[in-house]
Design a protein around this motif. Structure first.
Motif, PDB file in Angstrom:
ATOM      1  N   THR A  12      54.391  26.470  27.438  1.00 40.30           N
ATOM      2  CA  THR A  12      53.038  26.050  27.803  1.00 40.30           C
ATOM      3  C   THR A  12      52.846  26.075  29.306  1.00 40.30           C
ATOM      4  N   SER A  13      53.842  25.604  30.039  1.00 39.74           N
ATOM      5  CA  SER A  13      53.716  25.600  31.496  1.00 39.74           C
ATOM      6  C   SER A  13      53.727  27.010  32.058  1.00 39.74           C
ATOM      7  N   ILE A  14      54.482  27.917  31.455  1.00 37.90           N
ATOM      8  CA  ILE A  14      54.500  29.311  31.909  1.00 37.90           C
ATOM      9  C   ILE A  14      53.166  29.976  31.613  1.00 37.90           C
ATOM     10  N   ALA A  15      52.585  29.699  30.458  1.00 37.08           N
ATOM     11  CA  ALA A  15      51.305  30.305  30.096  1.00 37.08           C
ATOM     12  C   ALA A  15      50.190  29.852  31.014  1.00 37.08           C
ATOM     13  N   CYS A  16      50.295  28.646  31.552  1.00 37.46           N
ATOM     14  CA  CYS A  16      49.256  28.107  32.425  1.00 37.46           C
ATOM     15  C   CYS A  16      49.526  28.396  33.895  1.00 37.46           C
ATOM     16  N   ALA A  17      50.607  29.088  34.190  1.00 30.59           N
ATOM     17  CA  ALA A  17      50.944  29.377  35.586  1.00 30.59           C
ATOM     18  C   ALA A  17      49.873  30.247  36.204  1.00 30.59           C
ATOM     19  N   GLY A  18      49.530  29.941  37.426  1.00 27.34           N
ATOM     20  CA  GLY A  18      48.530  30.734  38.111  1.00 27.34           C
ATOM     21  C   GLY A  18      47.122  30.206  37.960  1.00 27.34           C
ATOM     22  N   GLN A  19      46.972  29.174  37.188  1.00 27.26           N
ATOM     23  CA  GLN A  19      45.647  28.626  36.975  1.00 27.26           C
ATOM     24  C   GLN A  19      45.457  27.392  37.851  1.00 27.26           C
ATOM     25  N   THR A  20      44.225  26.972  38.004  1.00 25.97           N
ATOM     26  CA  THR A  20      43.903  25.779  38.767  1.00 25.97           C
ATOM     27  C   THR A  20      43.218  24.779  37.851  1.00 25.97           C
ATOM     28  N   ASN A  21      42.782  23.682  38.425  1.00 18.76           N
ATOM     29  CA  ASN A  21      42.080  22.659  37.639  1.00 18.76           C
ATOM     30  C   ASN A  21      40.617  23.004  37.418  1.00 18.76           C
ATOM     31  N   ASN A  22      40.120  24.032  38.064  1.00 19.75           N
ATOM     32  CA  ASN A  22      38.711  24.400  37.972  1.00 19.75           C
ATOM     33  C   ASN A  22      38.516  25.394  36.823  1.00 19.75           C
ATOM     34  N   PRO A  23      37.802  25.007  35.768  1.00 20.69           N
ATOM     35  CA  PRO A  23      37.631  25.924  34.631  1.00 20.69           C
ATOM     36  C   PRO A  23      36.833  27.180  34.985  1.00 20.69           C
ATOM     37  N   THR A  24      35.909  27.081  35.916  1.00 20.91           N
ATOM     38  CA  THR A  24      35.141  28.261  36.325  1.00 20.91           C
ATOM     39  C   THR A  24      36.063  29.269  36.994  1.00 20.91           C
ATOM     40  N   PHE A  25      36.911  28.798  37.906  1.00 16.54           N
ATOM     41  CA  PHE A  25      37.886  29.677  38.551  1.00 16.54           C
ATOM     42  C   PHE A  25      38.791  30.319  37.503  1.00 16.54           C
ATOM     43  N   ASN A  26      39.258  29.521  36.547  1.00 16.34           N
ATOM     44  CA  ASN A  26      40.156  30.032  35.515  1.00 16.34           C
ATOM     45  C   ASN A  26      39.495  31.115  34.671  1.00 16.34           C
ATOM     46  N   GLN A  27      38.224  30.935  34.336  1.00 18.52           N
ATOM     47  CA  GLN A  27      37.516  31.942  33.532  1.00 18.52           C
ATOM     48  C   GLN A  27      37.368  33.246  34.296  1.00 18.52           C
ATOM     49  N   ILE A  28      36.959  33.154  35.551  1.00 18.98           N
ATOM     50  CA  ILE A  28      36.757  34.364  36.349  1.00 18.98           C
ATOM     51  C   ILE A  28      38.098  35.051  36.597  1.00 18.98           C
ATOM     52  N   THR A  30      40.759  34.935  34.747  1.00 15.74           N
ATOM     53  CA  THR A  30      41.190  35.552  33.496  1.00 15.74           C
ATOM     54  C   THR A  30      40.471  36.869  33.260  1.00 15.74           C
ATOM     55  N   LEU A  31      39.174  36.913  33.532  1.00 15.13           N
ATOM     56  CA  LEU A  31      38.428  38.168  33.381  1.00 15.13           C
ATOM     57  C   LEU A  31      38.960  39.245  34.318  1.00 15.13           C
ATOM     58  N   ILE A  32      39.306  38.853  35.534  1.00 19.29           N
ATOM     59  CA  ILE A  32      39.855  39.824  36.487  1.00 19.29           C
ATOM     60  C   ILE A  32      41.203  40.343  35.992  1.00 19.29           C
ATOM     61  N   MET A  33      42.044  39.461  35.484  1.00 18.89           N
ATOM     62  CA  MET A  33      43.352  39.882  34.984  1.00 18.89           C
ATOM     63  C   MET A  33      43.225  40.766  33.749  1.00 18.89           C
ATOM     64  N   GLN A  34      42.135  40.612  33.004  1.00 19.97           N
ATOM     65  CA  GLN A  34      41.869  41.459  31.850  1.00 19.97           C
ATOM     66  C   GLN A  34      41.166  42.753  32.250  1.00 19.97           C
ATOM     67  N   LYS A  35      40.953  42.920  33.550  1.00 19.18           N
ATOM     68  CA  LYS A  35      40.289  44.093  34.126  1.00 19.18           C
ATOM     69  C   LYS A  35      38.840  44.235  33.653  1.00 19.18           C
ATOM     70  N   ASN A  36      38.193  43.114  33.404  1.00 16.68           N
ATOM     71  CA  ASN A  36      36.785  43.066  33.040  1.00 16.68           C
ATOM     72  C   ASN A  36      36.012  42.699  34.313  1.00 16.68           C
ATOM     73  N   PHE A  37      36.009  43.635  35.271  1.00 16.54           N
ATOM     74  CA  PHE A  37      35.530  43.350  36.617  1.00 16.54           C
ATOM     75  C   PHE A  37      34.027  43.112  36.697  1.00 16.54           C
ATOM     76  N   PHE A  38      33.241  43.846  35.945  1.00 18.47           N
ATOM     77  CA  PHE A  38      31.786  43.685  36.020  1.00 18.47           C
ATOM     78  C   PHE A  38      31.355  42.318  35.485  1.00 18.47           C
ATOM     79  N   HIS A  39      31.956  41.898  34.401  1.00 22.75           N
ATOM     80  CA  HIS A  39      31.633  40.575  33.858  1.00 22.75           C
ATOM     81  C   HIS A  39      32.131  39.485  34.810  1.00 22.75           C
ATOM     82  N   ALA A  40      33.314  39.691  35.390  1.00 27.31           N
ATOM     83  CA  ALA A  40      33.854  38.722  36.348  1.00 27.31           C
ATOM     84  C   ALA A  40      32.959  38.619  37.579  1.00 27.31           C
ATOM     85  N   LYS A  41      32.462  39.747  38.064  1.00 24.85           N
ATOM     86  CA  LYS A  41      31.580  39.752  39.238  1.00 24.85           C
ATOM     87  C   LYS A  41      30.270  39.033  38.928  1.00 24.85           C
ATOM     88  N   ALA A  42      29.722  39.282  37.754  1.00 25.52           N
ATOM     89  CA  ALA A  42      28.475  38.610  37.366  1.00 25.52           C
ATOM     90  C   ALA A  42      28.686  37.101  37.249  1.00 25.52           C
TER      91      ALA A  42
END
Length: 105
Positions: A12-28, A30-42
């Motif tokens: 669980t701790s490894i899966a959450c590595a790289g994330q912060t406490n801000n859910p908005t930051f985490n969503q964006i 994650t989209l960048i890591m999934q290479k969904n750049f246009f949705h992440a930019k929007a």
């Protein structure tokens, strides 16, 4: 049984590595890591007020790299100061390396 619980906590701790406490930051992020750049930019453009200044610069540096704005990405990385995890800093160094490759003549 005790070792199973430790193993699950470790995963669980490894899966959450790289994330912060801000859910908005985490969503964006994650989209960048999934290479969904246009949705992440929007999403980044519409929710900048929910991000700290350091988080905005971090995500903008990643997005600038993705959209081939190498010079802007490099400037953002150079000015970036923040309390990020080691895995986030590692990702940033990979972007910095990619920027160097893109500008090589």
């Amino acid at each position: 049984m005790k070792y199973t619980i430790y193993f699950i906590c470790l995963l669980t701790s490894i899966a959450c590595a790289g994330q912060t406490n801000n859910p908005t930051f985490n969503q964006i992020y994650t989209l960048i890591m999934q290479k969904n750049f246009f949705h992440a930019k929007a999403m980044y453009d519409s929710s900048q007020t929910a991000l700290s200044g350091a988080q905005q610069n971090y995500l903008a540096a990643l997005l600038d790299n993705a959209f081939n704005k190498v010079d802007l990405s490099e400037r953002r990385i150079a000015n970036l100061k923040g309390d990020f995890s080691d895995s986030l800093w590692f990702e940033l160094y990979k972007v910095k390396e990619d920027n160097a490759v893109k500008t090589y003549d």
